[in-house]
Design a protein around this motif. Sequence first.
Motif, PDB file in Angstrom:
ATOM      1  N   ALA B  83       0.840  -1.204   0.000  1.00  0.00           N
ATOM      2  CA  ALA B  83       0.000   0.000   0.000  1.00  0.00           C
ATOM      3  C   ALA B  83       0.872   1.249   0.000  1.00  0.00           C
ATOM      4  N   ARG B  84       1.936   1.227   0.783  1.00  0.00           N
ATOM      5  CA  ARG B  84       2.832   2.407   0.830  1.00  0.00           C
ATOM      6  C   ARG B  84       3.525   2.612  -0.515  1.00  0.00           C
ATOM      7  N   ARG B  86       2.391   1.789  -3.464  1.00  0.00           N
ATOM      8  CA  ARG B  86       1.382   2.365  -4.372  1.00  0.00           C
ATOM      9  C   ARG B  86       1.167   3.838  -4.058  1.00  0.00           C
ATOM     10  N   ASN B  87       1.063   4.099  -2.773  1.00  0.00           N
ATOM     11  CA  ASN B  87       0.779   5.464  -2.352  1.00  0.00           C
ATOM     12  C   ASN B  87       1.883   6.442  -2.760  1.00  0.00           C
ATOM     13  N   GLU B 107     -11.214  17.288  -4.031  1.00  0.00           N
ATOM     14  CA  GLU B 107     -10.987  16.286  -2.976  1.00  0.00           C
ATOM     15  C   GLU B 107     -10.525  14.949  -3.547  1.00  0.00           C
ATOM     16  N   GLU B 110      -6.971  15.421  -4.309  1.00  0.00           N
ATOM     17  CA  GLU B 110      -6.206  15.617  -3.077  1.00  0.00           C
ATOM     18  C   GLU B 110      -5.991  14.308  -2.307  1.00  0.00           C
ATOM     19  N   PHE B 111      -6.869  13.323  -2.564  1.00  0.00           N
ATOM     20  CA  PHE B 111      -6.896  12.117  -1.727  1.00  0.00           C
ATOM     21  C   PHE B 111      -5.525  11.446  -1.531  1.00  0.00           C
ATOM     22  N   PRO B 112      -4.769  11.171  -2.617  1.00  0.00           N
ATOM     23  CA  PRO B 112      -3.466  10.499  -2.410  1.00  0.00           C
ATOM     24  C   PRO B 112      -2.515  11.332  -1.544  1.00  0.00           C
ATOM     25  N   LEU B 114      -3.451  13.279   0.940  1.00  0.00           N
ATOM     26  CA  LEU B 114      -3.879  13.120   2.338  1.00  0.00           C
ATOM     27  C   LEU B 114      -3.221  11.886   2.941  1.00  0.00           C
ATOM     28  N   LEU B 115      -3.173  10.820   2.128  1.00  0.00           N
ATOM     29  CA  LEU B 115      -2.545   9.588   2.626  1.00  0.00           C
ATOM     30  C   LEU B 115      -1.051   9.799   2.859  1.00  0.00           C
ATOM     31  N   ARG B 123      -0.566  20.536  -0.222  1.00  0.00           N
ATOM     32  CA  ARG B 123      -1.600  19.786  -0.944  1.00  0.00           C
ATOM     33  C   ARG B 123      -2.317  20.689  -1.942  1.00  0.00           C
ATOM     34  N   ARG B 159      -5.540  12.848 -10.504  1.00  0.00           N
ATOM     35  CA  ARG B 159      -5.358  12.132  -9.238  1.00  0.00           C
ATOM     36  C   ARG B 159      -4.141  11.207  -9.300  1.00  0.00           C
TER      37      ARG B 159
END
Lengths: 396, 232
Positions: B83-84, B86-87, B107, B110-112, B114-115, B123, B159
């Motif tokens: 997951a990290r 990918r992030n 939003e 922005e999502f990735p 935020l992670l 951001r 995104r």
Amino acid sequence: MLLFKLAYRNIRGAGLRSFLNILVMSIIFVLIVWMQGLYEGVTVQATTDMIREDVAGGHYRHPAYDPNDLVDLMEAHQSYQPQQKAVDRHDLEPVLMINASVYPNGRMQSALLKGIRPDQALLDFPAHELKTQMDGVIPALIGKRMADMMQVALGDEFIIQWRDRQGTFDAATARIVHIMTTIVPTIDAGQIWIPLKRLQEMTGMTDEATYMIARPGFQLQDPQNWEYYSQDELVHSIVNLMETKSSGGMFLYLILLLMAMLSIFDTQVLAIFKRRKEIGTLVALGMTQKEVSRLFTLEGTMFGLLGAALAVILGIPICLYTWRNGINFGPVMDSFNLAVSPIIYPIYTPEMIAATFILVLFLVMVISGIPARKIASLRPTDAIAGRRIYKVRGEK
Amino acid sequence: MKESELITIDHLTKVYPTGTGGFKALKDINLTFQSGEFSGVVGPSGSGKTTLLNIIGTLDNPTEGKASVLGRSVNDLSSKEAARLRNHHIGFIFQTYNLLSVYTVYENVEFPLLLLDYSSDKREKMVMDALNWVNLADKKNFRPSQLSGGESQRVAIARAIVKKPELILADEPTANLDAKNSYLILEIMEKMNQELGTTFIFATHDDKVMKSLKRTISLEDGRVAGDDLAKA
């Protein structure tokens, strides 16, 4: 913190759907608290009224007297002369009971004839109305329920037939001198109150009583053959009755809880089906499936918390209003056969409110956690495509 | 693995368990991808394109063989590590856009970030840069339901690029778009590849995409049937 932010965004973003969920949750919170307050109010009112109008500080009963078996009271009486001083001081109020037949409008009905002193001072009870002097005619005081049952009005006369202590039948005319409005059925239904002295003369039971009402705080040092029933014991019966009646309420309570569960069941459990693609996308964007599970659980919990917050806003004015003004149930309460006034004043205790909130929030959290396992077993690659395929056992 | 090699795939086989024993989606795949490639895996439906992209994207694991992405063995990654990865390093573009419907355009992009726990100011700057790349800054407050298909896919691209990943995996990104929008988003992705050096790997059977690829890998029945390295 991130999960809080995301959960908040999801709830806010879902707009009307979220609002409706929160509204339903809050209404359920308020309804549960209101319903419990109502039961608490009914119980307190019923016990308070019963103490004021019937129980006072407790009863000293003849051992043969059983309020649940009133068919034959002929053996249930004894002299109170040993306690005469307490009776004279009105620390004890003797009540004599016998079975009788009455003939209102020519119809025969059974009744309990109860004698009480007109100057009694222990109960909130209009015994003073029995002071009326009438030649030969017995002054009778009855409750509204009994008046309805007998179909008599103030001033009506009717025949009373009874047996004295030797079993000899006798009869006399009685006249209704007062019809009291009381909410306590134990002093009303099926009962005719007459002066104690008169009843003792009619039965030849001079200075005898079936039970004696005690002044609050008073206790006989030597009760001899009188059995003492404390205020708590006597009131306990009404509390038990309330609990029986409230078992029906428990069903409603469970329905309300189920509704609370359903409102988040939709958002949480069905989310597995409706939000599969979203779950897959979140994983693709860098969240672990455990994080997504926690996000869903948190979302459900936040629904519960927001519902609770809205419930406080909605509930305070509603509960305050009903607490101050009561709720008028009219004749409904009478048909409920409980010693309660038609106007019920709910009682809301902080413990009850806190317990309700904790219980509902706990259940909300449990329900919200249900998707966690399903989400963890979703194959993210299929979830992204919106397909519902779960990992098989052992698949990484 | 050479320094410029972003991805190496060595004798990779993927079997999906089924009631009758298993379905082999990929069979003995050997490939390497260099940093900065603009490549595509092409082939008919069911040939294994998406499966290969999913394994490169650490969303799935090989059954046999090895896959290494950005120097990390996909086989050995825990779900948290994957997951990290990918992030931080991989962007995804899907055929059906997969935008979060309750979020605004801003939003979603922005999502990735935020992670990644970036500050609010950082951001905002990165999101607006990404939206400017796809020419959608004026629609930042729109919801996905208010966008056309082409606009939605541009948001998905924004995104994917907002965190400036080394690798973007695009699974049939033009399949739901008309020709005009397909060329528009291809143009954006080519520009990003040229100007930012982002590696793109497509899974596609769209001719328009195929024409723009610098390298085409053909898959047939889970095997590599051709690898057009000459264009790279």
